[in-house]
Design an enzyme around this catalytic site. Structure first.
Site, mmCIF file in Angstrom:
data_model
loop_
_atom_site.group_PDB
_atom_site.id
_atom_site.type_symbol
_atom_site.label_atom_id
_atom_site.label_comp_id
_atom_site.label_asym_id
_atom_site.label_seq_id
_atom_site.Cartn_x
_atom_site.Cartn_y
_atom_site.Cartn_z
ATOM 1 N N HIS A 1 0.878 -1.184 0.000
ATOM 2 C CA HIS A 1 0.000 0.000 0.000
ATOM 3 C C HIS A 1 0.908 1.225 0.000
ATOM 4 C CE1 HIS A 1 -3.624 -2.370 1.249
ATOM 5 N NE2 HIS A 1 -2.697 -3.150 1.788
ATOM 6 N N ARG B 1 -0.133 4.219 -0.583
ATOM 7 C CA ARG B 1 -0.950 5.342 -0.056
ATOM 8 C C ARG B 1 -0.905 6.597 -0.947
ATOM 9 N NH1 ARG B 1 -3.149 1.810 3.538
ATOM 10 N NH2 ARG B 1 -1.921 1.369 5.364
ATOM 11 N N ASN C 1 -6.851 0.621 -2.171
ATOM 12 C CA ASN C 1 -7.625 1.205 -1.059
ATOM 13 C C ASN C 1 -7.015 2.521 -0.598
ATOM 14 O OD1 ASN C 1 -5.368 0.016 0.178
ATOM 15 N ND2 ASN C 1 -6.465 -0.403 2.071
ATOM 16 N N LYS D 1 -8.520 -6.037 -7.110
ATOM 17 C CA LYS D 1 -8.410 -6.419 -5.705
ATOM 18 C C LYS D 1 -9.794 -6.428 -5.079
ATOM 19 C CE LYS D 1 -6.726 -7.127 -1.567
ATOM 20 N NZ LYS D 1 -6.033 -6.202 -0.723
ATOM 21 N N HIS E 1 -2.441 -12.732 1.590
ATOM 22 C CA HIS E 1 -2.160 -12.861 3.035
ATOM 23 C C HIS E 1 -2.979 -13.978 3.705
ATOM 24 C CE1 HIS E 1 -5.580 -10.188 3.260
ATOM 25 N NE2 HIS E 1 -4.912 -9.066 3.163
ATOM 26 N N ASP F 1 2.456 -7.173 2.348
ATOM 27 C CA ASP F 1 1.291 -6.392 2.782
ATOM 28 C C ASP F 1 1.773 -5.151 3.539
ATOM 29 O OD1 ASP F 1 -1.221 -5.418 3.215
ATOM 30 O OD2 ASP F 1 -1.829 -6.958 4.648
ATOM 31 N N HIS G 1 1.263 3.037 8.565
ATOM 32 C CA HIS G 1 0.509 4.023 9.342
ATOM 33 C C HIS G 1 1.566 4.732 10.188
ATOM 34 C CE1 HIS G 1 -3.222 1.932 8.326
ATOM 35 N NE2 HIS G 1 -2.614 0.791 8.650
ATOM 36 N N PRO H 1 -5.252 -1.243 11.355
ATOM 37 C CA PRO H 1 -4.577 -2.538 11.197
ATOM 38 C C PRO H 1 -3.380 -2.442 10.243
ATOM 39 C CG PRO H 1 -6.572 -2.480 9.856
ATOM 40 C CD PRO H 1 -6.531 -1.173 10.608
#
Ligand code: NCD
Ligand code: ZN
Length: 406
Positions: free
Chosen positions: A43, A45, A75, A125, A200, A272, A276, A291
């Site tokens: 990700h 972002r 996402n 996805k 995952h 994965d 954050h 998460p």
């Protein structure tokens, strides 16, 4: 040019790698080259979440971790669920030094899948929130010859309990939610002739099931292989830090998963990489802890460490984190990773290139060091302690990585 020992088809041969500059640099025998890593689940972002990671910091994290190819997840904020936004993303990523592939998000109108295909996007996805319409998605993807990458958890089996630490996450999102989803999507894939990839995976039973068909593939993360719900929380000073989707499982399940990596049943490893900030992550409140954790700068090291400790051979490392994910991403490898097999690295998140400067593997010692990455004839990453060795090959494009050795 660099003269280095290269690992190919189970053998170490000395080859010359083309790098800018006319001199030939002879690397010592403790340095070997392998195909650079490919990580099909990250990700990066950016956009509305660029405080967590952006394309630039994420691609630097990739290079620092020996990764030259990534599959980026949709996402984002806003989420990529149509070809217009996908095109914007691909344009934003076009100046990156790494190979970039985007997995498109499921569009509300499945006819838009054609638009993805015309942009060269070969995969979509699927998230648990798309699960209600999973059969329609699988049918439409099969018609468009796209691979469906599935975050496989059946949300109807989720619970919503509150607890004192992250172990409650495994109660709220149980193993059976994953197993039930896998049974259903495997059945649908076989009926509709679709190509699906379960990402995952934490349930060893699913790995045994996918042997049914070569149109079904899976990946596993290093955190689900090396950490369990108890061991993770013992190492971090926060009750909810270890929250990740899918949750970390019991020690018994984790060891069954690890056994399947060792016996060759796991064909792909992915990080994965879910960055954050530390402020967001270290939160003593279940609902407010997002998460996931960053993985681009730890996955390759941890995997190579399993090789150095004799659990898997180097050929498997290359298969699961380079050759096999490259096939799914439909990318030809054009990069080599240089490894010092006689040195070691302590994982120190404060030195990460990622904006997420934390890791459940903080302080872990790995018996290997990633010292350089060559792509398209350029040295794109070098460990600061080896700068002298590569003098003359370093350019403005070279990322100098600080690395704590022991
Ligand atoms: C993912 C993220 O942060 O984007 N986190 C994770 O734990 N894998 C989202 C998700 O899959 O829930
Ligand atoms: Zn993810």
């Amino acid at each position: 040019m660099i003269s280095v020992r290269y690992f190919k088809d189970g053998e170490l041969i000395r080859i010359k790698l083309k790098v800018r500059g006319s001199t030939v640099i002879e690397l010592p025998d403790n340095v070997i080259a392998i195909p650079a890593f490919a990580d099909m689940h990250v990700h990066l972002r950016d956009w509305g979440e660029s405080h967590k990671e952006d394309l630039n910091s994420g691609s630097r994290a990739a290079l620092a971790g020996g990764v030259a190819t990534v599959g980026d997840m949709p996402n984002t904020k806003p989420p990529i669920r149509d070809p217009d936004l996908a095109l914007r993303r691909i344009k934003d990523a076009s100046s990156l030094k790494i190979n970039y592939r985007l997995h498109g998000g499921v569009p509300t109108d499945l006819n838009l899948l054609k638009g993805y295909v015309s942009l060269g996007i070969r995969s979509i996805k699927v998230y648990p929130e798309d699960y209600r319409v999973i059969e329609e998605i699988i049918k439409a993807a099969a018609v468009n010859n796209m691979t469906i990458i599935i975050h496989c958890e059946d949300p109807s089996l989720f619970r919503n309990l509150n607890g004192n630490d992250s172990r409650i996450h495994g109660v709220n999102r149980p193993l059976d939610a994953e197993f039930s989803c896998a049974l259903r999507v495997i059945q649908l894939a076989l009926i509709h002739g679709a190509r699906i990839h379960l990402t995952h995976v934490t349930d060893p039973r699913i790995i045994d099931l996918v042997k049914l068909s070569n149109r079904i593939t899976i990946d596993v993360t290093m955190h689900h292989l090396l950490l369990d719900e108890d061991s993770c929380i013992e190492h971090v000073n926060d009750p909810f830090y270890c929250k990740v989707n899918p949750p970390l499982r019991s020690r018994l399940i984790r060891l069954e998963l690890l056994r399947r990596l060792i016996n060759g049943s796991v064909s792909i490893i992915a990080s994965d990489h879910a960055p954050h900030t530390s402020g967001e992550k270290f939160h003593s409140n279940y609902d407010n802890t997002p998460p996931g954790f960053p993985g681009l700068e730890t996955t390759g090291l941890l995997l190579l460490d399993l090789w150095r400790r004799g659990l898997i051979d180097l050929g498997r490392v290359i298969d699961v984190y380079s050759i096999n994910p490259l096939k799914i991403l439909e990318v030809n490898n054009d990069a080599q990773l240089l490894i010092d097999t006689k040195s070691s690295t302590v994982i120190d998140p404060s030195l990460f290139m990622s904006k997420a400067k934390h890791s459940p593997f903080s302080g872990w010692a790995t018996m290997v060091r990633l010292i350089g990455l060559i792509k398209g004839g350029e040295l794109l990453m070098v460990d600061s302690d080896y700068e002298k060795m590569f003098a003359g090959l370093i350019s403005n494009n070279t990322l100098i990585k600080l690395s704590r050795s022991i």
